[in-house]
Design an enzyme around this catalytic site. Sequence first.
Site, short mmCIF file in Angstrom:
data_model
loop_
_atom_site.label_atom_id
_atom_site.label_comp_id
_atom_site.label_asym_id
_atom_site.label_seq_id
_atom_site.Cartn_x
_atom_site.Cartn_y
_atom_site.Cartn_z
N ARG A 103 57.22 46.81 53.23
CA ARG A 103 56.62 47.18 52.08
C ARG A 103 55.73 45.96 51.52
O ARG A 103 54.64 46.08 51.33
CB ARG A 103 57.83 47.41 50.85
N LYS A 138 37.04 37.19 39.01
CA LYS A 138 37.91 38.26 38.48
C LYS A 138 39.02 38.75 39.50
O LYS A 138 38.95 39.81 39.95
CB LYS A 138 37.21 39.38 37.85
N LYS A 170 28.20 29.41 30.74
CA LYS A 170 28.11 30.83 30.13
C LYS A 170 27.92 30.78 28.64
O LYS A 170 27.65 29.65 28.19
CB LYS A 170 29.63 31.49 30.63
N GLU A 200 23.72 31.28 32.64
CA GLU A 200 23.88 32.71 32.27
C GLU A 200 22.95 32.88 31.06
O GLU A 200 22.96 32.28 30.18
CB GLU A 200 25.23 33.04 31.70
N ASP A 221 22.48 38.59 32.78
CA ASP A 221 23.70 39.27 32.24
C ASP A 221 23.59 40.49 31.71
O ASP A 221 22.68 40.46 30.51
CB ASP A 221 24.39 38.39 31.43
#
Length: 284
Positions: A103, A138, A170, A200, A221
């Site tokens: 598994r 992410k 960002k 960004e 973005d």
Amino acid sequence: MNLSPLPTIMLEPLVRAALLEDLGRAGDLTTDAIVPKDLWATTVLSAREPGVVAGLDVATVAFRLIDQNVDVKVHRADGSKVAPGDVIASVSGPAQAMLTAERTALNFLCHLSGIATATASVVAAVRGHGAKIVCTRKTTPGLRAVEKHAVRAGGGSNHRFGLDDAILIKDNHIAIARGIRPAIERARVSVGHLVKIEVEVDTLAQLEEALALAADAILLDNMSVDELRQAVAMVDGRAITEASGRITAATAPTIASTGVDLISIGWLTHSAPILDIGLDYHVL
């Protein structure tokens, strides 16, 4: 595809933790009770749907951490396309070890092959354009190295690996610094000459300011296709351009046609469905 495997020393801690989670406090009660210790078997890992393989090294580590006598023969290496029924690898050795590791090995193999398959679908969608498909940060906690490797197996490329290998300014950084200029200036005096600076932006006015300050890369973005075309024209090769924001295999070709250098997609690692791969046993 010439895809270098990750060093085993990077894989072992991930796989060891997964095996320990599964073994718990008493080990594999079912297998230990039913399967004789001296029974050897052969198994076949085979695809149950079309896709791209990734994670064979991780699956191999899972089997061998349980028993070093397990032998894994790879028939379709990471990065290979497979069809339903294709044999990916054969595994032979002590049946107890293979059942105990099954598994964990499949969890890794199916998940990582799913990422490679999803990546390959977007790479195919933008073929003929110059844009590269890249992943993001992410990722599943603890699995970043293997998930980013799976993106490469699918024909994609990697964005930064973590917070320590590049600067990405960002929206919140800009807000706290009170502007793009102070953010870039502080970044530039804080790092060495080999560290790239990406900014960004979500408007063409912000883009103009970032270009004036010689940012190495610009993350465009959630811009519309028309805005992306204007942005690429404004940059005119002075920086790397990256499009980001809810991009799918269906929308990627149009975005790639704007001339951006990179298309970054977070769901490749955080939401790609698994590739169904089975493990069948034949007792010797």
